[in-house]
Write an enzyme that holds these catalytic residues in place. Sequence first.
Site, PDB file in Angstrom:
ATOM      1  N   ASP A  55       0.852  -1.188   0.000  1.00 24.83           N
ATOM      2  CA  ASP A  55       0.000   0.000   0.000  1.00 24.83           C
ATOM      3  C   ASP A  55       0.894   1.246   0.000  1.00 24.83           C
ATOM      4  O   ASP A  55       1.888   1.317   0.725  1.00 24.83           O
ATOM      5  CB  ASP A  55      -0.915   0.011   1.228  1.00 24.83           C
ATOM      6  CG  ASP A  55      -1.972   1.101   1.125  1.00 24.83           C
ATOM      7  OD1 ASP A  55      -2.993   0.858   0.446  1.00 24.83           O
ATOM      8  OD2 ASP A  55      -1.767   2.187   1.713  1.00 24.83           O
TER       9      ASP A  55
ATOM     10  N   HIS B 155      -5.047  14.825  -8.853  1.00 20.50           N
ATOM     11  CA  HIS B 155      -5.279  13.423  -9.212  1.00 20.50           C
ATOM     12  C   HIS B 155      -4.407  12.958 -10.373  1.00 20.50           C
ATOM     13  O   HIS B 155      -4.107  11.765 -10.494  1.00 20.50           O
ATOM     14  CB  HIS B 155      -6.752  13.202  -9.536  1.00 20.50           C
ATOM     15  CG  HIS B 155      -7.634  13.276  -8.325  1.00 20.50           C
ATOM     16  ND1 HIS B 155      -7.771  12.229  -7.440  1.00 20.50           N
ATOM     17  CD2 HIS B 155      -8.413  14.277  -7.835  1.00 20.50           C
ATOM     18  CE1 HIS B 155      -8.600  12.563  -6.461  1.00 20.50           C
ATOM     19  NE2 HIS B 155      -9.004  13.805  -6.676  1.00 20.50           N
TER      20      HIS B 155
ATOM     21  N   ASP C 143      -2.359   9.552 -10.229  1.00 20.75           N
ATOM     22  CA  ASP C 143      -2.362   8.470 -11.224  1.00 20.75           C
ATOM     23  C   ASP C 143      -0.947   8.117 -11.664  1.00 20.75           C
ATOM     24  O   ASP C 143      -0.605   6.941 -11.844  1.00 20.75           O
ATOM     25  CB  ASP C 143      -3.199   8.867 -12.436  1.00 20.75           C
ATOM     26  CG  ASP C 143      -4.691   8.893 -12.139  1.00 20.75           C
ATOM     27  OD1 ASP C 143      -5.089   8.346 -11.077  1.00 20.75           O
ATOM     28  OD2 ASP C 143      -5.450   9.443 -12.952  1.00 20.75           O
TER      29      ASP C 143
ATOM     30  N   GLU D 113      -4.735   2.485  -4.184  1.00 24.44           N
ATOM     31  CA  GLU D 113      -3.278   2.518  -4.154  1.00 24.44           C
ATOM     32  C   GLU D 113      -2.686   1.220  -3.611  1.00 24.44           C
ATOM     33  O   GLU D 113      -1.544   1.178  -3.164  1.00 24.44           O
ATOM     34  CB  GLU D 113      -2.798   3.697  -3.290  1.00 24.44           C
ATOM     35  CG  GLU D 113      -3.117   3.596  -1.806  1.00 24.44           C
ATOM     36  CD  GLU D 113      -4.505   4.109  -1.446  1.00 24.44           C
ATOM     37  OE1 GLU D 113      -4.704   4.412  -0.260  1.00 24.44           O
ATOM     38  OE2 GLU D 113      -5.361   4.215  -2.347  1.00 24.44           O
TER      39      GLU D 113
END
Length: 403
Positions: free
Chosen positions: A280, A293, A297, A323
């Site tokens: 994570d 964002h 990405d 994620e």
Amino acid sequence: MKQDAHSPAISAPTSQPFSSGPVSSGPVSSGLRIDIDNLDEAEVRLQQLHLYVDNHQHDRLLAPMLALITGSVLSIWVTWQVAALWMLVAFLITRNYLRVYNNFKQADPEAADVVKWERRIATAHGMHMLHWGGLCIWAWQPGVFENHIFIAMIVLGLMCATTAMSSPSYRLFIRDMAPVVIIGCARPLFEEGLLYHAMSALSVCFSILMVNVGLQIHRNLLRMLCLQQERRQLITELENMATTDALTGVSNRRAFIQCASEEINRSRRYEHPLSLLMIDIDHFKKVNDTFGHAMGDEVIKQVAQMIERDCRHNDRLARFGGEEFAVLLPESEICLAELTAERIRQRIESTEIIKEGQEVRVTISVGVAELSATDQHIDRLLDVADKRLYQAKNNGRNRVETA
């Protein structure tokens, strides 16, 4: 990106690359151009060549029989030695082009080799067409009408057979038809009389008809082949959508679960070790809130690439959502899995991610679990790895937990 980082069982097969232009069957008029985008012209031509060869496989039995009958009838007007020599040459030519056909089928060539095989087949079968079309020249007996009718029947038969059998490939169809049409239409003009001129005119009209029929068959077959290729491309894209994460290009959760279940069964059957990493990205929400964002990405994509770079050939990587990533490590005990996880963690920690002038560094937390003798399903392994992942987060993040 390494394709083998995913399981072959869960990755859609890759097809030939598709060109962006329309498919054309050859240097033909615009009326013959099939305006279907995103198709591989070489692949279509290869399929046309396969159809052409399949159609001519019937020559294995029919061509020798026709040569025997034709040579026997020709002996009425020429010496039996000449007729026998013609039959012998016909048998040898037939054997040669059938051998080329068999070599083509056995080689099962790639689309990149289609031009080479077209030339070989055109040369081999072109000799056959010239040999038969040559009857109009050397076997023609001036003033013998029965002979002329017999040869005219052969020429018309060649035109009909070529129209039916050679039409899948535009290039080979034209090459096969050209010598027969030219010789068959021109030879009667060397005889005197209105009847022979009428025969020549009739041959011209019949040739035009046969060429147009052959081209229409070719167009229909080409449309069929293009539609089949479009269908295969669509199926491949749908399979990729079902098994691949759109952002990173690695496997998605559904595909990973299916692959992991198969790997667990294999590991239990052969008593081989198997480990799992749950990964994570730390403080990912902060990345989105601070940089937007688009940067988020980019972070996810580059993290996936870095993880995959440290995976072995048979490891399976998937994006589990958001994620979070999972890596299945066949043939790996927990100590080896811990080393792999630490190597991945260090690589990501030391890498600066840059997008549109913005720079960001991220870290990851990793939970590691090993398949135990009592584990039956992937759910238990995922649960253990997930708990250790959250333990790594609770212990300060940017770390690997194995217990």
